[in-house]
Design a protein around this motif. Sequence first.
Motif, PDB file in Angstrom:
ATOM      1  N   LEU A 152       0.896  -1.178  -0.139  1.00 44.70           N
ATOM      2  CA  LEU A 152       0.047   0.021   0.111  1.00 44.70           C
ATOM      3  C   LEU A 152       0.887   1.397   0.105  1.00 44.70           C
ATOM      4  N   GLN A 153       0.894   1.725  -1.067  1.00 47.06           N
ATOM      5  CA  GLN A 153       1.815   3.308  -1.238  1.00 47.06           C
ATOM      6  C   GLN A 153       0.915   4.207  -0.839  1.00 47.06           C
ATOM      7  N   MET A 154       1.318   4.882   0.109  1.00 48.86           N
ATOM      8  CA  MET A 154       0.404   6.039   0.684  1.00 48.86           C
ATOM      9  C   MET A 154       1.311   7.602   0.610  1.00 48.86           C
ATOM     10  N   ASP A 155       0.802   8.484  -0.297  1.00 52.18           N
ATOM     11  CA  ASP A 155       1.084   9.510  -0.647  1.00 52.18           C
ATOM     12  C   ASP A 155       0.249  10.623  -0.138  1.00 52.18           C
ATOM     13  N   SER A 156       0.817  12.126   0.150  1.00 50.01           N
ATOM     14  CA  SER A 156      -0.065  13.137   0.468  1.00 50.01           C
ATOM     15  C   SER A 156      -0.701  12.574   1.829  1.00 50.01           C
ATOM     16  N   LEU A 157      -0.090  12.158   2.584  1.00 46.50           N
ATOM     17  CA  LEU A 157      -0.903  11.702   3.912  1.00 46.50           C
ATOM     18  C   LEU A 157      -1.267  12.769   4.655  1.00 46.50           C
ATOM     19  N   LYS A 158      -2.463  12.561   5.482  1.00 47.68           N
ATOM     20  CA  LYS A 158      -3.021  13.603   6.049  1.00 47.68           C
ATOM     21  C   LYS A 158      -3.319  13.204   7.538  1.00 47.68           C
ATOM     22  N   PRO A 159      -3.308  14.066   8.358  1.00 54.52           N
ATOM     23  CA  PRO A 159      -3.498  13.681   9.913  1.00 54.52           C
ATOM     24  C   PRO A 159      -4.669  12.430  10.069  1.00 54.52           C
ATOM     25  N   GLU A 160      -5.820  12.791   9.084  1.00 52.99           N
ATOM     26  CA  GLU A 160      -6.696  11.787   9.564  1.00 52.99           C
ATOM     27  C   GLU A 160      -6.465  10.499   8.975  1.00 52.99           C
ATOM     28  N   ASP A 161      -5.418  10.170   8.251  1.00 50.42           N
ATOM     29  CA  ASP A 161      -5.073   8.839   8.042  1.00 50.42           C
ATOM     30  C   ASP A 161      -4.218   8.076   9.098  1.00 50.42           C
ATOM     31  N   THR A 162      -4.076   8.660  10.228  1.00 50.73           N
ATOM     32  CA  THR A 162      -3.386   8.171  11.411  1.00 50.73           C
ATOM     33  C   THR A 162      -4.378   6.894  11.848  1.00 50.73           C
ATOM     34  N   ALA A 163      -3.796   5.741  11.880  1.00 53.11           N
ATOM     35  CA  ALA A 163      -4.504   4.536  12.385  1.00 53.11           C
ATOM     36  C   ALA A 163      -3.542   3.611  12.408  1.00 53.11           C
ATOM     37  N   MET A 164      -4.235   2.301  12.976  1.00 48.42           N
ATOM     38  CA  MET A 164      -3.671   1.086  12.634  1.00 48.42           C
ATOM     39  C   MET A 164      -4.296   0.511  11.723  1.00 48.42           C
ATOM     40  N   TYR A 165      -3.104   0.007  10.683  1.00 42.63           N
ATOM     41  CA  TYR A 165      -3.554  -0.368   9.403  1.00 42.63           C
ATOM     42  C   TYR A 165      -3.199  -2.018   9.485  1.00 42.63           C
ATOM     43  N   TYR A 166      -4.473  -2.731   8.905  1.00 39.41           N
ATOM     44  CA  TYR A 166      -4.513  -4.062   9.044  1.00 39.41           C
ATOM     45  C   TYR A 166      -4.407  -4.615   7.531  1.00 39.41           C
ATOM     46  N   CYS A 167      -3.901  -5.748   7.112  1.00 38.63           N
ATOM     47  CA  CYS A 167      -3.854  -6.333   6.155  1.00 38.63           C
ATOM     48  C   CYS A 167      -4.886  -7.822   6.396  1.00 38.63           C
ATOM     49  N   ALA A 168      -5.594  -8.012   5.186  1.00 33.23           N
ATOM     50  CA  ALA A 168      -6.599  -9.034   5.374  1.00 33.23           C
ATOM     51  C   ALA A 168      -6.861  -9.751   4.012  1.00 33.23           C
ATOM     52  N   ALA A 169      -7.028 -11.217   4.132  1.00 36.18           N
ATOM     53  CA  ALA A 169      -6.896 -12.035   2.857  1.00 36.18           C
ATOM     54  C   ALA A 169      -8.575 -12.701   3.217  1.00 36.18           C
ATOM     55  N   SER A 170      -9.131 -12.982   1.834  1.00 32.69           N
ATOM     56  CA  SER A 170     -10.298 -13.549   1.703  1.00 32.69           C
ATOM     57  C   SER A 170     -10.322 -14.759   0.675  1.00 32.69           C
ATOM     58  N   TYR A 171     -10.977 -15.874   0.764  1.00 37.17           N
ATOM     59  CA  TYR A 171     -10.828 -17.006  -0.232  1.00 37.17           C
ATOM     60  C   TYR A 171     -12.464 -17.125  -0.552  1.00 37.17           C
ATOM     61  N   SER A 172     -13.329 -16.425   0.023  1.00 38.48           N
ATOM     62  CA  SER A 172     -14.675 -16.560  -0.170  1.00 38.48           C
ATOM     63  C   SER A 172     -15.174 -16.378  -1.600  1.00 38.48           C
ATOM     64  N   PRO A 173     -15.892 -17.322  -2.109  1.00 38.83           N
ATOM     65  CA  PRO A 173     -16.682 -16.945  -3.497  1.00 38.83           C
ATOM     66  C   PRO A 173     -17.360 -15.769  -3.653  1.00 38.83           C
ATOM     67  N   GLY A 174     -17.051 -14.918  -4.596  1.00 37.99           N
ATOM     68  CA  GLY A 174     -17.772 -13.750  -4.672  1.00 37.99           C
ATOM     69  C   GLY A 174     -17.425 -12.379  -3.993  1.00 37.99           C
ATOM     70  N   VAL A 175     -16.314 -12.805  -3.363  1.00 33.80           N
ATOM     71  CA  VAL A 175     -15.552 -11.572  -2.561  1.00 33.80           C
ATOM     72  C   VAL A 175     -15.418 -10.368  -3.436  1.00 33.80           C
ATOM     73  N   GLU A 176     -14.939 -10.661  -4.712  1.00 37.90           N
ATOM     74  CA  GLU A 176     -14.626  -9.403  -5.500  1.00 37.90           C
ATOM     75  C   GLU A 176     -15.866  -8.826  -5.988  1.00 37.90           C
ATOM     76  N   LYS A 177     -16.951  -8.934  -5.412  1.00 32.14           N
ATOM     77  CA  LYS A 177     -18.155  -8.213  -5.936  1.00 32.14           C
ATOM     78  C   LYS A 177     -18.283  -7.166  -4.990  1.00 32.14           C
ATOM     79  N   ALA A 178     -17.667  -7.285  -3.839  1.00 34.88           N
ATOM     80  CA  ALA A 178     -17.912  -6.280  -2.675  1.00 34.88           C
ATOM     81  C   ALA A 178     -16.558  -6.255  -1.907  1.00 34.88           C
ATOM     82  N   PRO A 179     -15.451  -6.256  -2.692  1.00 30.31           N
ATOM     83  CA  PRO A 179     -14.118  -6.154  -1.811  1.00 30.31           C
ATOM     84  C   PRO A 179     -13.803  -5.463  -0.847  1.00 30.31           C
TER      85      PRO A 179
END
Length: 125
Positions: A80-107
């Motif tokens: 995740l390349q993050m440019d032009s960062l703002k104070p409101e971007d401050t957070a804990m960032y989590y990576c996640a993975a899904s193998y559920s069928p159809g996940v690409e319809k609402a990723p």
Amino acid sequence: VQLVESGGGSVQPRGSLRLSCEIIGNPYSSNCRAWFRQAPGKKREPVAAFYTGTGSTHYADSVKGRFTISREKLKDILYLQMDSLKPEDTAMYYCAASYSPGVEKAPLDPSPYAFWGQGTQVTVS
């Protein structure tokens, strides 16, 4: 399946950071990977998603034009390349993975994501 994030840190507004997420023990070639974030006192929210089957990318409106999600196929690392960062971007960032069928319809919906990393802190101030 194990997800290991790295690359967080502190940066000044308008600065840049690149987050990495290594997936270990990936059983299938096709899946959806995503970044979510959670600020103190707020709900977890989607940031961006990458569907490995087609290479399609999806972004939350708040980061469009500033963040870029990508995947290095050979090493199976999500970035995740993050440019032009703002104070409101401050957070804990989590990576996640899904193998559920159809996940690409609402990723950007967190419900199908069964595998999560421990998170990496991003502070913009």
